[in-house]
Write a protein that holds these residues in place. Sequence first.
Motif, short mmCIF file in Angstrom:
data_model
loop_
_atom_site.label_atom_id
_atom_site.label_comp_id
_atom_site.label_asym_id
_atom_site.label_seq_id
_atom_site.Cartn_x
_atom_site.Cartn_y
_atom_site.Cartn_z
N PHE A 94 52.30 63.16 -26.08
CA PHE A 94 53.44 62.23 -25.74
C PHE A 94 54.75 63.03 -25.93
O PHE A 94 54.89 63.40 -27.18
CB PHE A 94 53.26 60.87 -26.33
CG PHE A 94 52.17 60.24 -25.83
CD1 PHE A 94 51.96 59.52 -24.55
CD2 PHE A 94 50.77 60.14 -26.58
CE1 PHE A 94 51.09 58.67 -24.24
CE2 PHE A 94 49.89 59.26 -26.11
CZ PHE A 94 50.24 58.65 -25.13
N GLY A 145 51.48 60.32 -20.50
CA GLY A 145 51.83 61.28 -21.52
C GLY A 145 51.99 62.77 -20.88
O GLY A 145 52.82 63.52 -21.30
N THR A 189 54.50 63.22 -18.33
CA THR A 189 55.91 62.94 -18.43
C THR A 189 56.10 64.23 -19.48
O THR A 189 57.41 65.00 -19.44
CB THR A 189 56.27 61.91 -19.13
OG1 THR A 189 55.34 61.45 -20.22
CG2 THR A 189 56.44 60.87 -18.29
N ALA A 201 54.50 54.62 -22.28
CA ALA A 201 53.36 55.26 -21.45
C ALA A 201 52.44 54.43 -21.02
O ALA A 201 51.90 54.37 -19.68
CB ALA A 201 52.67 56.45 -22.18
#
Length: 262
Positions: free
Chosen positions: A2, A247, A250, A232
Motif C-alpha cells: 500500500f 493497493g 495505486t 483501499a
Amino acid sequence: MFTDTHCHLNRLDLAKYDGQLSGAIDAMKAANVTRAMAIMCDFNEYEDIAKIVSTYSDEILNLGMSVGIHPCEDIQVLQSATVERLIETASNDHVWAIGETGLDYYWSTENKKEQQASLARHIHASQHLKKPLVIHMRDAKDDTIDILKSEGAEHGIIHCFTEDWETAKQALDLGFYISFSGIVSFKSAQMIQDAAKKMPRDRILIETDSPYLAPVPKRGRPNEPAYVPYVAAYIADMYDCSAEDIGKLTAKNFENLLAQYH
C-alpha cells in the motif's frame, strides 16, 4: 503493497504509541504500507519532516516528502514561497513533489489573490524541477482548474478529492492523478463515490491525509498512515476486487507519476 500518497507524519497523534513516532512507523509496516509521502505545509516544517524521512525510510518502508505552502497559511507565509526558494528547498532526491499547494476558499476568501499567486509559483517550481504537484482544492474548483490550465500545469495529484466527476475529468484531461482519502467512505460522499467509480484505473491514488479524515471503520479516532488499507478496501468494493488489488494498482500508479519526467 500500500502507498499512502498524502500523510502528515510530523503531525500525527502519537498518544497510543507513548509519544513515539517509531510506533506509528511499525504500525505502517504491519499494515503492509510500503511507501508514503510526508506532506509539508510550511517552510518551518521542512527540517522535521526531512529528519523523519531520513530516519525511518528503509528497505521495508520507502518514505519521501513534499515541499510547499498550504493555501490556508497566513498571507506572509504564502508570499514566502518564491519560485527560487521552492526550487532550492525541493531539489534534494528525498523531495518527491511540490506542495501541498492549491486554493481553499472554505476557510478564507479574503486572501484569494495571494493563494492564486502562490499556486502559480508552485506550478513554476514544479515545471523547473520536473516534480509533480500536490494540489489542495476546497470550494475553489473553477479557479483551481483555470490556474492549472493557464499556467500549463500537467503533472501532479489532486489530493483528497471531494468534487464531482466533471471536475475530476477536467483534472484528468490536464494529466493529473486523483487521490481519494477516507472521505470516500462517508455516507454523505455519494458524489465522490460516483466520481471514483468512473475513474480510469491508471489514474487513481489513495491516501489517509492523516491525522485528519479517518475512514469509516476508524472514524472518531486519530487517523494514521496505517489506515490506508481501509481506504483501499472501500475503493475495492466499488471495483469488485480486493483491497490488495487496489493497493498494487495505486502503488504502480504512484510509481508512474514519479517517473513521468525522469
